[in-house]
Design a protein around this motif. Structure first.
Motif, mmCIF file in Angstrom:
data_model
loop_
_atom_site.group_PDB
_atom_site.id
_atom_site.type_symbol
_atom_site.label_atom_id
_atom_site.label_comp_id
_atom_site.label_asym_id
_atom_site.label_seq_id
_atom_site.Cartn_x
_atom_site.Cartn_y
_atom_site.Cartn_z
ATOM 1 N N ARG A 1 0.843 -1.196 0.000
ATOM 2 C CA ARG A 1 0.000 0.000 0.000
ATOM 3 C C ARG A 1 0.880 1.248 0.000
ATOM 4 O O ARG A 1 2.090 1.160 -0.106
ATOM 5 C CB ARG A 1 -0.906 -0.013 1.241
ATOM 6 C CG ARG A 1 -0.135 -0.008 2.530
ATOM 7 C CD ARG A 1 -1.073 -0.220 3.726
ATOM 8 N NE ARG A 1 -0.371 0.013 4.971
ATOM 9 C CZ ARG A 1 0.337 -0.904 5.622
ATOM 10 N NH1 ARG A 1 0.396 -2.140 5.196
ATOM 11 N NH2 ARG A 1 0.968 -0.581 6.731
ATOM 12 N N GLY A 2 0.228 2.394 0.150
ATOM 13 C CA GLY A 2 0.944 3.667 0.244
ATOM 14 C C GLY A 2 1.289 4.217 -1.121
ATOM 15 O O GLY A 2 0.736 3.801 -2.148
ATOM 16 N N SER A 3 2.210 5.141 -1.135
ATOM 17 C CA SER A 3 2.640 5.742 -2.392
ATOM 18 C C SER A 3 3.925 5.067 -2.850
ATOM 19 O O SER A 3 4.625 4.434 -2.068
ATOM 20 C CB SER A 3 2.867 7.242 -2.205
ATOM 21 O OG SER A 3 3.779 7.468 -1.151
ATOM 22 N N VAL A 4 4.193 5.190 -4.120
ATOM 23 C CA VAL A 4 5.406 4.595 -4.679
ATOM 24 C C VAL A 4 6.138 5.630 -5.521
ATOM 25 O O VAL A 4 5.540 6.552 -6.063
ATOM 26 C CB VAL A 4 5.092 3.351 -5.554
ATOM 27 C CG1 VAL A 4 4.584 2.198 -4.690
ATOM 28 C CG2 VAL A 4 4.081 3.684 -6.633
ATOM 29 N N ASP A 5 7.440 5.452 -5.608
ATOM 30 C CA ASP A 5 8.231 6.368 -6.431
ATOM 31 C C ASP A 5 7.866 6.212 -7.901
ATOM 32 O O ASP A 5 7.826 7.184 -8.654
ATOM 33 C CB ASP A 5 9.728 6.086 -6.218
ATOM 34 C CG ASP A 5 10.214 6.617 -4.881
ATOM 35 O OD1 ASP A 5 9.996 7.813 -4.618
ATOM 36 O OD2 ASP A 5 10.784 5.845 -4.104
ATOM 37 N N ALA A 6 7.612 4.965 -8.303
ATOM 38 C CA ALA A 6 7.223 4.705 -9.682
ATOM 39 C C ALA A 6 6.596 3.319 -9.685
ATOM 40 O O ALA A 6 6.753 2.540 -8.732
ATOM 41 C CB ALA A 6 8.427 4.742 -10.606
ATOM 42 N N GLU B 1 3.342 3.017 6.864
ATOM 43 C CA GLU B 1 2.327 3.413 5.874
ATOM 44 C C GLU B 1 0.959 3.228 6.533
ATOM 45 O O GLU B 1 0.637 2.129 7.003
ATOM 46 C CB GLU B 1 2.387 2.514 4.626
ATOM 47 C CG GLU B 1 3.737 2.415 3.966
ATOM 48 C CD GLU B 1 4.132 3.646 3.149
ATOM 49 O OE1 GLU B 1 3.288 4.546 2.975
ATOM 50 O OE2 GLU B 1 5.281 3.702 2.704
#
Lengths: 330, 330, 330, 330, 330, 330
Positions: free
Chosen positions: A200-205, A267
């Protein structure tokens, strides 16, 4: 004890059984995992070896997981003899001991990986099931090299992150974001028998996840896990891993930060500890040949709740490994 | 302002002056060092550049100093325009700015040293005095390589430890226990113009101190500092360093853990913050050409007092550097 | 090593020497006191036995000292091989080991006292010098019964409180406020060879101090200690105790709460850790036959500074006991 | 009791005496100041009234002092009946009670000042000596208006800051940085009988101190206090204030942040609690007619040490007020 | 990027994109919201402006939210470029920047409201979408006055409290319990397009809720939200607000204190962070024209988990605003 | 007020009603339970008496619950007049007061039990419903002896542990793990009308649970509660207890450590606070004649969230007792 055990095994295991809290307070004594005996890694008669890997030199977030083994040791002494939910009494199934810590070099990730692998390989060669407490998640890579040496293993991976990055900072390839990519590349981890739960959460790419999926790794993001429900997730995880040997890796940041704030890269939106227990208990019967619990960074949690959760989850993992070890022996 | 400054300098410095707490609350705004403007390291007109080095990958104790620069930034916004004890108004003496952080690689100490050196050398070449906030103490080594490039500098080193080890763990030579040995070996630090104040605690062996003394480094252990009194210590330190260019390195663990618990390797029996202020104020008039404040690990101090002490000591060091820069210009 | 030691003694002591932080990180491994080996209390070859007494059932203030032994174990692993201030290398003087914890009953003070006495007496009878970590201060009473069994001992008692109350709550006589009164009554403590240093704060009534002085106990309140200066206090303490066997009891609340907030009954205006080091180092040469460090309550100090101070002071006490043991042997 | 007290006074005071810790644990019961009875402000027979002012709406730094009264109440219950250092038994000298809190409006500083003044004036008119616990330092202004109503009083002011600013943020005149300027302007504080001890840190500008000195206020900065020694500072403070009625205001940030991190605007280099005790005990014999302890912000100190220091210093101030009240009566 | 963007827009947005954690550690650099560039509020080219409002002078509970903006800035730097759950890459949709803090007066609520309104109105007039981080909840009132100036807006309000009180303490009308009543009275908020979700706990009286409902505000108490399930709540919220411009206000105390203990007025039984994510992600497609996240009081949470939750929720809100801004442009 | 109350009762209750937060800040005043008046236990006119039992001398885990009553008092002042979820206004139903603390002996469990029983019996005899705040769970035993004196009562017991051990440490029978076994043995608790909800974690042995079930106690382990759903659990609990008098005991460790880390023996996988509210609100209509909330150990939770949860749950229990008291009267 649900089945017949040879007398000599039972006697030996009884010698390794930790002290009961009914006889002496669980907060007493130098802290070892589950109040188990401290033993030399090469000692005979041990079936499951718990040990620490106090290394966090591959962390790209907040550090502190090097202090995890001691904190989890302390917290784990609160666990007792029998798992009330499952009825499993792990110390009846396997002789367990605290083998101390791998001799890490806090400043050198490559050297530390070599030491972890050597330490773990020694255990595997002596038939001891390794159960490690990190440290940051890079430690899973050399552990997998040890348990997957004679053939690639499957993986149950519970985590907020995939940890299948290729590298960071212009070419650093040994970080806590890369262990499972390295293990696949080395042929010790079978990606088609690999499931990652709770991402989950945000990812760099999105590249990292694309690579993993391209290898055949089954990713169950948190949103999907919630939408489908944990029973279905457990069933699929069991199907992916199948009956062959598998490894279990539990990153404490799979838990929501409310349950485990003491970790480097929390996260929000994670598992409750109750859900984590449900997931773990759903893995009974798999042929687990090793495991780890990583990323407990106690300095980041002045309440101590993270290490407490770590210690109790470690007991659950120990129950799984003990049952699996017993099943293999019969 | 105690002396005449060319108008254009005064005007330029005024443009760099931080906001006053009488006009807007000191807790407002994104936190930069002392509420200074954020500026590009290559920007013109800056005389003292404050910057962070969020690296603790060379720590052999408890980690966390990578989070030091941000915590010190936040705490330092509580400082005001004028040093009430000395009357020094540093922003009248020098145009100061927050240059951001050196782009570190948290997993690679050698690469990070190269980046720190390059960053600092750029400043030195543009005539900007570097004032760095660590990070662990290894960062002093590349900083010294930058400021001592055109000739070895002297050193005022306030710390609980000598940090002149040869190495650890069978050959690791870049740790936070070795920067000053490396700097002497590289010829950028003149050991005979080097004084270390506040050393104490236990040691693994006496070799480290023997080596330092053999080079000519003057060590003032804490017990001696207390027995002789700080005025005498200050006088000797000034004499050792003399009038040539010198660097100032302040490890927050020079303070007693009561004053700075948030650091990786605390040693009881340290300086009070009042004594530290006395020491620093005693260094006025030295030709200081750079400095650092290191080893603030905020996660280890939930009260925030360590970063608070760090921020206020940083202001004192800034006052010293500003006076020295002004003196060189006149 | 400042004097000749029989080869076999040196070899034995070398076997008991803890691991160096130059070889493996001091934060690694299950935490024992000073990274010493865990040993059975009845094991042979040990000269000084460190052990915990995780009991706080006699506390009349804030509880938590039962968690002291583990916290001090963890913090004490930061100490190294040699006392830099005194040059003493305790592990050259005595074979030391961590003997685990006395098997306390957290709910029964009388029973626990019996167990502590039995445990300690066993050590004394085998020639092992006891060095205990509490726990609340009641534990000093059974410890004194063990070391004073063959004749009353003298006492260096560093504390904010006299702990010579007769009882509380209408007749409860075993509390952490009464151990030294009980020990005098039992004839195991010689009040005329007893000195209490650092007393301060408010008192329920003056009776307690009157009783102590009437027995011949020398009380040095904090104000007197400050007014006369520590060197004079040390000199008098040495004179009071003299050359006969004596016991050293250090209550962590002797330190000011700034240095040790994690204790049940803090009193402001206490010693700095530097002063405490000065006091302890002034006791070299006394015939110390046992000691304790008590009242560290880690839950009351989220920074961990109290346990850190406790661990480092314990090292100083160990140095004293090791020198004394060596002196007795020669 | 060192002198003769009319029987009826002694009996009345005995009724107001707090419970002894020898009879019931000091941690028991709802927390009132010093375990004193809660009483209506208008109740008869009270000689010293302790009360809280939970207002921090005039803070320009970190807030939280509104929670100070409750935290100090809790911590103060650890104090006992007799000041061991001075022998003063305050409850023999004066009937003391906890009068609750002034009914503040957390959002309206002007209205709150009016309420504080009305509350305090009521006490003064009934012959009750006010001893207030803040809250931020603005509360001293209305308190001084109450005690200085019949003629300007002198002031012993122990603090890191002068609090004689004219205003902030373009005209806000009621802040915690202005109370003593306002009080001088209103004629309730005699600046020539006013001494400020412990000032330090950085300042926005020197105007504030210039104004104070121009009024005749005697400022003893921390550096001067240290250089001259506390006995001399005490002697001068007594001389400045003289024999006429005076008020005592103690800002907890006079202490170093090591001793009191839980305050909004800490400044390193402050007093130790031992020095603070020395200062306060040096004020015996002055005609103190009221006092306050302010700026304890417990949320900023998870160890609770600040409130603990506050509670114990409050006991010292109470001893001073009780002796002074007794002296006036005789 | 899911749709065609003019090249110049894409290029401009790329210039505003924050640094990737794959290139430089996310813990490095002075902390701005999401590692975005610090920019002048009047700078051109910005589509969404994030800013802080460090004001808590209208709090009626525990203070500390004035320190919220800095803590959320620091925590928010852990977010990355792409929302893994929704696939939204907000920096592709809108040029975002950190505009610093509104210049508040911590002691004057009315003056601060005027400044917030002026600051926000400037943004709105330049076409910049405001996304504010409080501070206490009063700040929503002037924000609504700015965004609702050209016509009343709708409101999604996620909170434990209704904040529609009329006033407190005998007539104080600007408190953190009154912003939405004031906004309705001023005609900038359309109550019939207003939904409040998550209300719970105890209330002083039922009047506040009665008033809100009488205006047409739709209140979804927590119990109802749980009973009906979040999907239904989301659907109703969308229906209430409709397609016209709306504002989003998120009070961190909507979360359960387990997830966000660092807030002034916590109420148990709140949302998990996972539920909050579900709620927010359900709002995609609404025409959101501004938003805020308020009441993070970091001093009340030594683990830092509250600011961490705040930073990650802020990223979710930013994703919503970016999508909405993009939709309006097409 | 949902039904007719005699005028004199309404007037009396109004006199006991706590101050409203709309008139004076809820953080002001010495902290009593719910801001209620402090009253003598023997005072007339009281219908529900809240009191503390600051005793944790029977804890076998981490201590600190002796500090629970004060912490819960402080936190409970945040509750208001009306339960928004149920509409219950408890102070309309019953005159409530804070009766202070039972005079415990912290070192003597047996004596303390006698004192608790005497205190509670006095209340019961005067028709006052007891609502106690612990303290460790042993306190329920003497409370049950008081309320069950005229006939055994039923029990709703919400906890992570059964607390029906026979004893520990070789015969200690009064521990916080034994109260309900003792109460059944004494005939004051009817095991067939007893339900225990939320049990989980590991156990030393299964004997304890076997004994309980053999007596007829209905145990609902956490896993069963989750599997069946809380509505079904509530329904069964109501059926087990029936319409006769019953007691409610709530151990804060029933909550998951994420919601309540500040307790001595936390077990992961517990109830959320929302679930706990659901459980409690499901008990309306039962004939509850007393209750307790135990095991809040505030030192173990620096965020204060545990005491906050305790205070709000106490309000829910108070609502239940008030409704039940009212129902009995009609």
């Amino acid at each position: 004890m649900p089945h017949t055990v040879p007398d000599e095994d039972a006697a030996r295991r009884a010698r390794f059984r930790p002290a009961s809290g009914l006889e002496s307070p669980r907060f007493s004594g130098a802290a070892t995992f589950m109040r188990l005996q401290a033993a030399d890694p090469a000692a005979g008669g041990i079936e499951i070896g718990l040990f620490g890997i106090p290394f966090d030199g591959a962390t790209t977030g907040r550090p502190g997981a090097r202090l995890g083994p001691r904190a989890v040791r302390d917290a784990s002494t609160g666990t007792r003899q029998v798992n009330a939910a499952t009825g499993v009494a792990p110390y009846d199934f396997a002789a367990c001991a605290d083998l101390g810590d791998v001799p890490v070099n806090p400043i050198d990730a490559a050297e530390t990986c070599r030491r972890i692998e050597a330490f773990s390989r020694g255990l595997v060669e002596r038939g001891v099931v390794p159960l490690a407490v990190g440290g940051d998640h890079l430690v899973s890579y050399p552990l997998l090299r040890a348990v997957g040496r004679s053939g690639p293993v499957g993986l149950i991976h519970i985590d907020a992150h995939s940890d299948t990055d290729d590298g960071q900072y212009g070419g650093t390839r040994l970080t806590h974001g890369t262990p499972f990519r390295r293990a696949v590349e080395d042929g010790v981890l079978d990606p088609r028998r690999c499931v990652q739960i709770g991402l989950r959460g945000s990812v760099d790419a999105l590249d990292e996840l694309d690579w993993a999926r391209a290898q055949g790794i089954r990713i169950v993001p948190m949103d999907e896990a919630v939408a489908r429900g944990l029973p279905e997730v457990v069933a699929e995880a069991r199907a992916v891993v199948g009956g062959a040997p598998a490894y279990l890796s539990f990153d404490i940041d799979a838990l929501d930060p409310a349950f485990a704030p003491g970790t480097g890269t929390p996260e929000i939106g994670g598992f409750s500890s109750r859900e984590a227990l449900h997931l773990l208990r759903g893995l009974r019967g798999l042929d687990l040949v090793g495991g780890d619990l990583v990323e407990v960074a106690p300095s980041l949690d002045p309440t101590g709740a993270t290490a407490m959760a770590g210690g109790q989850l470690l007991f659950e993992i120990l129950c799984l490994l003990a049952e699996a070890a017993d099943a293999r022996r019969r």
